[in-house]
Design an enzyme around this catalytic site. Structure first.
Site, PDB file in Angstrom:
ATOM      1  N   ARG A  33      -9.766   1.003   8.415  1.00 21.89           N
ATOM      2  CA  ARG A  33      -9.497  -0.390   9.369  1.00 21.89           C
ATOM      3  C   ARG A  33     -10.431  -1.385   9.768  1.00 21.89           C
ATOM      4  O   ARG A  33      -9.845  -2.348  10.292  1.00 21.89           O
ATOM      5  CB  ARG A  33      -8.312  -0.010   9.737  1.00 21.89           C
ATOM      6  CG  ARG A  33      -6.500  -0.430   9.215  1.00 21.89           C
ATOM      7  CD  ARG A  33      -5.027  -0.031  10.419  1.00 21.89           C
ATOM      8  NE  ARG A  33      -3.862  -0.938   9.907  1.00 21.89           N
ATOM      9  CZ  ARG A  33      -3.495  -0.646   9.408  1.00 21.89           C
ATOM     10  NH1 ARG A  33      -3.195   0.300   9.089  1.00 21.89           N
ATOM     11  NH2 ARG A  33      -2.200  -1.508   9.326  1.00 21.89           N
ATOM     12  N   LYS A  82       0.792  -1.227   0.295  1.00 23.64           N
ATOM     13  CA  LYS A  82       0.551  -0.488   0.044  1.00 23.64           C
ATOM     14  C   LYS A  82       0.984   1.057   0.060  1.00 23.64           C
ATOM     15  O   LYS A  82       0.343   2.141  -0.575  1.00 23.64           O
ATOM     16  CB  LYS A  82      -1.230   0.220   1.425  1.00 23.64           C
ATOM     17  CG  LYS A  82      -1.793  -1.303   1.339  1.00 23.64           C
ATOM     18  CD  LYS A  82      -2.761  -0.511   2.551  1.00 23.64           C
ATOM     19  CE  LYS A  82      -2.533  -0.622   4.224  1.00 23.64           C
ATOM     20  NZ  LYS A  82      -2.009  -2.065   4.253  1.00 23.64           N
ATOM     21  N   ARG A  90      -0.541  -8.780  13.288  1.00 28.39           N
ATOM     22  CA  ARG A  90      -1.230  -7.714  12.563  1.00 28.39           C
ATOM     23  C   ARG A  90      -1.870  -8.289  11.429  1.00 28.39           C
ATOM     24  O   ARG A  90      -2.962  -8.179  10.645  1.00 28.39           O
ATOM     25  CB  ARG A  90      -0.367  -6.994  11.792  1.00 28.39           C
ATOM     26  CG  ARG A  90       0.116  -5.755  12.791  1.00 28.39           C
ATOM     27  CD  ARG A  90       1.936  -5.622  12.328  1.00 28.39           C
ATOM     28  NE  ARG A  90       2.441  -5.221  11.064  1.00 28.39           N
ATOM     29  CZ  ARG A  90       2.063  -4.668  10.169  1.00 28.39           C
ATOM     30  NH1 ARG A  90       2.123  -3.156  11.326  1.00 28.39           N
ATOM     31  NH2 ARG A  90       2.250  -3.833   9.462  1.00 28.39           N
ATOM     32  N   ARG A 124      10.507  -7.663   5.732  1.00 26.94           N
ATOM     33  CA  ARG A 124      10.854  -6.241   5.684  1.00 26.94           C
ATOM     34  C   ARG A 124      11.631  -6.020   7.321  1.00 26.94           C
ATOM     35  O   ARG A 124      12.159  -5.380   8.339  1.00 26.94           O
ATOM     36  CB  ARG A 124       9.141  -5.331   6.453  1.00 26.94           C
ATOM     37  CG  ARG A 124       9.802  -4.135   6.282  1.00 26.94           C
ATOM     38  CD  ARG A 124       8.039  -3.425   6.061  1.00 26.94           C
ATOM     39  NE  ARG A 124       7.074  -3.705   6.235  1.00 26.94           N
ATOM     40  CZ  ARG A 124       5.572  -3.343   6.091  1.00 26.94           C
ATOM     41  NH1 ARG A 124       5.356  -2.583   5.247  1.00 26.94           N
ATOM     42  NH2 ARG A 124       5.164  -3.975   7.005  1.00 26.94           N
TER      43      ARG A 124
END
Ligand code: AMP
Length: 192
Positions: free
Chosen positions: A88, A13, A147, A127
């Site tokens: 979200r 994103k 997450r 990441r």
């Protein structure tokens, strides 16, 4: 142009939002970036968000709705905005609908970057390794699992929410970065 980029953590994103920002001259509003800045600055919002983010959980709806409402009609967003990481939850989406209605604004599109869970877990682990300097404390392995679960349970329902409004387009987020950008641009040029 007013746009939402929807997708799980690791879907790309941020990368796509940056590209769209440059290409269309809209401002990129990333609640994750704003919250990280608040944590770094030690503001009251940052102090509240720090532990929650480190665990991979969601910051309360009223906090993120507050920071977004301050920004969507700021002068630098006059050409439109791209929301990255917001909304979200369905409650956030409903709050956004109310905010936009108050300001006589409407969304043009919601783009879902679709990525299989196995692929996104590989991406987020990479990441986390790449940011071993601790720049992103919310990218640790435990927070990652949370997450992904939080996305599945609380954010994925937004796909149906926006599909029902006729706003949703699904883009294959597993294609190469440039192919994803091209697909996103093709769609945006068709709607605006
Ligand atoms: P992101 O960079 O978008 O992945 O966001 C990093 C973290 O910030 C998330 O894991 C949440 O803890 C928090 N966060 C960002 N955006 C939101 C949001 N819209 N609602 C609640 N929490 C958020």
């Amino acid at each position: 142009m007013r746009l939402i980029l929807l997708g799980p953590p690791g879907a790309g994103k941020g990368t796509q939002a940056e590209y769209i920002q440059k290409r269309f001259g809209v401002c990129q509003l990333s609640t994750g970036d704003m919250l990280r800045a608040a944590v770094a600055a030690g503001t009251p919002v940052g102090q509240k968000a720090k532990g929650i983010m480190a665990r991979g959980e969601l910051v309360p709806d009223d906090v993120v709705v507050g920071i977004i409402s301050d920004r969507i009609d700021a002068p630098d967003c006059a050409g439109g905005f791209i929301l990255d990481g917001f909304p979200r939850t369905v409650a956030q989406a409903e709050a956004l609908d109310r905010l936009l209605a108050e300001k006589s604004m409407a969304l043009d599109a919601v783009i879902e970057l679709a990525v299989d869970e196995t692929v996104l877990i590989e991406r987020i682990e990479k990441r986390a390794r790449d940011s071993a300097d601790g720049a992103r404390t919310d990218d640790n392995a435990e927070a990652l699992k949370t997450r992904v679960e939080v996305y599945r349970e609380q954010t994925a329902p937004l796909i149906a929410y926006y599909r029902n409004k006729g706003l949703l387009t699904r883009v294959d987020g597993m294609a190469g970065i440039e192919d994803v950008s091209a697909e996103v641009v093709r769609h945006l040029e068709a709607v605006v």
